[in-house]
Design a protein around this motif. Sequence first.
Motif, mmCIF file in Angstrom:
data_model
loop_
_atom_site.group_PDB
_atom_site.id
_atom_site.type_symbol
_atom_site.label_atom_id
_atom_site.label_comp_id
_atom_site.label_asym_id
_atom_site.label_seq_id
_atom_site.Cartn_x
_atom_site.Cartn_y
_atom_site.Cartn_z
ATOM 1 N N LEU A 142 7.545 -11.220 -7.692
ATOM 2 C CA LEU A 142 7.320 -10.301 -6.571
ATOM 3 C C LEU A 142 8.124 -10.726 -5.337
ATOM 4 C CD1 LEU A 142 3.511 -9.613 -6.997
ATOM 5 C CD2 LEU A 142 5.353 -7.918 -7.162
ATOM 6 N N ASP A 143 8.389 -12.017 -5.212
ATOM 7 C CA ASP A 143 9.214 -12.480 -4.086
ATOM 8 C C ASP A 143 10.638 -11.951 -4.169
ATOM 9 O OD1 ASP A 143 7.158 -13.862 -2.882
ATOM 10 O OD2 ASP A 143 7.712 -15.796 -3.748
ATOM 11 N N PRO B 128 1.230 -6.302 0.841
ATOM 12 C CA PRO B 128 -0.005 -6.923 0.349
ATOM 13 C C PRO B 128 -0.493 -6.331 -0.983
ATOM 14 C CG PRO B 128 -0.148 -6.580 2.700
ATOM 15 C CD PRO B 128 1.122 -5.910 2.252
ATOM 16 N N GLY B 129 -0.233 -5.056 -1.229
ATOM 17 C CA GLY B 129 -0.668 -4.421 -2.475
ATOM 18 C C GLY B 129 0.369 -4.455 -3.580
ATOM 19 N N SER B 130 1.449 -5.198 -3.399
ATOM 20 C CA SER B 130 2.491 -5.269 -4.423
ATOM 21 C C SER B 130 1.976 -5.979 -5.667
ATOM 22 C CB SER B 130 3.710 -6.027 -3.891
ATOM 23 O OG SER B 130 4.428 -5.257 -2.980
ATOM 24 N N ARG B 131 2.198 -5.358 -6.806
ATOM 25 C CA ARG B 131 1.863 -5.968 -8.096
ATOM 26 C C ARG B 131 2.885 -5.515 -9.124
ATOM 27 N NH1 ARG B 131 -3.239 -8.277 -8.758
ATOM 28 N NH2 ARG B 131 -2.191 -9.153 -10.590
ATOM 29 N N HIS C 47 -9.476 -5.235 -4.590
ATOM 30 C CA HIS C 47 -10.558 -6.180 -4.890
ATOM 31 C C HIS C 47 -10.987 -6.146 -6.348
ATOM 32 C CE1 HIS C 47 -12.912 -2.521 -4.375
ATOM 33 N NE2 HIS C 47 -13.906 -3.149 -4.984
ATOM 34 N N LEU C 48 -10.591 -5.128 -7.088
ATOM 35 C CA LEU C 48 -10.955 -5.011 -8.499
ATOM 36 C C LEU C 48 -9.965 -5.709 -9.420
ATOM 37 C CD1 LEU C 48 -11.996 -1.244 -8.550
ATOM 38 C CD2 LEU C 48 -13.499 -3.251 -8.485
ATOM 39 N N LEU C 49 -8.854 -6.155 -8.871
ATOM 40 C CA LEU C 49 -7.794 -6.748 -9.690
ATOM 41 C C LEU C 49 -7.813 -8.263 -9.592
ATOM 42 C CD1 LEU C 49 -4.914 -4.339 -8.624
ATOM 43 C CD2 LEU C 49 -6.315 -4.219 -10.704
ATOM 44 N N PRO C 50 -7.442 -8.939 -10.683
ATOM 45 C CA PRO C 50 -7.312 -10.399 -10.597
ATOM 46 C C PRO C 50 -6.138 -10.751 -9.692
ATOM 47 C CG PRO C 50 -6.460 -9.606 -12.692
ATOM 48 C CD PRO C 50 -7.079 -8.419 -11.999
ATOM 49 N N ALA D 216 10.466 -7.736 -13.188
ATOM 50 C CA ALA D 216 9.973 -7.127 -11.942
ATOM 51 C C ALA D 216 10.421 -5.684 -11.747
ATOM 52 C CB ALA D 216 10.350 -7.979 -10.727
ATOM 53 N N THR D 217 10.745 -4.983 -12.835
ATOM 54 C CA THR D 217 11.135 -3.573 -12.701
ATOM 55 C C THR D 217 9.957 -2.620 -12.935
ATOM 56 O OG1 THR D 217 11.880 -3.479 -14.997
ATOM 57 C CG2 THR D 217 13.540 -4.000 -13.308
ATOM 58 N N CYS D 218 8.763 -3.147 -12.835
ATOM 59 C CA CYS D 218 7.559 -2.311 -12.922
ATOM 60 C C CYS D 218 6.705 -2.508 -11.669
ATOM 61 C CB CYS D 218 6.772 -2.611 -14.195
ATOM 62 S SG CYS D 218 6.129 -4.295 -14.296
ATOM 63 N N HIS D 219 7.367 -2.861 -10.575
ATOM 64 C CA HIS D 219 6.707 -3.099 -9.293
ATOM 65 C C HIS D 219 5.996 -1.831 -8.826
ATOM 66 C CE1 HIS D 219 7.423 -3.867 -4.716
ATOM 67 N NE2 HIS D 219 6.208 -4.218 -5.046
ATOM 68 N N VAL D 220 4.768 -1.987 -8.352
ATOM 69 C CA VAL D 220 4.005 -0.876 -7.786
ATOM 70 C C VAL D 220 3.253 -1.369 -6.555
ATOM 71 C CG1 VAL D 220 3.670 0.385 -9.960
ATOM 72 C CG2 VAL D 220 2.006 -1.371 -9.287
ATOM 73 N N TYR D 221 2.836 -0.416 -5.736
ATOM 74 C CA TYR D 221 1.968 -0.705 -4.602
ATOM 75 C C TYR D 221 0.577 -0.174 -4.937
ATOM 76 C CZ TYR D 221 6.391 -1.291 -2.063
ATOM 77 O OH TYR D 221 7.643 -1.687 -1.665
ATOM 78 N N VAL D 222 -0.381 -1.083 -5.030
ATOM 79 C CA VAL D 222 -1.758 -0.711 -5.369
ATOM 80 C C VAL D 222 -2.484 -0.263 -4.109
ATOM 81 C CG1 VAL D 222 -3.952 -1.572 -6.290
ATOM 82 C CG2 VAL D 222 -1.783 -2.371 -7.278
#
Length: 107
Positions: free
Chosen positions: A72-73, A81-84, A59-62, A47-53
């Motif tokens: 992510l938790d 909501p945009g965390s990936r 809607h374009l992401l799975p 989880a060290t590549c966390h980003v906010y989309v």
Amino acid sequence: MPVITFIQKDGSSRAVEAKNGASVMETAIHANVRGIDAECGGSCSCATCHVYVDDAFLHLLPEADEMENELLDGVASERRPGSRLSCQLTVSAQLDGLTLRIPEMQA
């Protein structure tokens, strides 16, 4: 080539050309984008590549799978909501213009 824009916590931004089929994390690492640590190398275990989309691209992401959701938790910065995890996002032509924010801290 799709272009991904990474916005740092200080507000500065950097646009990077990405290869289709690469992960967003790989793209960031190859371009030396600060704030993407990727300690596990992209195996979805740190989880060290966390980003906010940016909302416009969600809607374009799975959907995040169970493993990604569990990681992510436990991220160091606020989960939004945009965390990936960027290791789980595959670059494609439809993601051209993708904008990501780098969180304050990585875990």
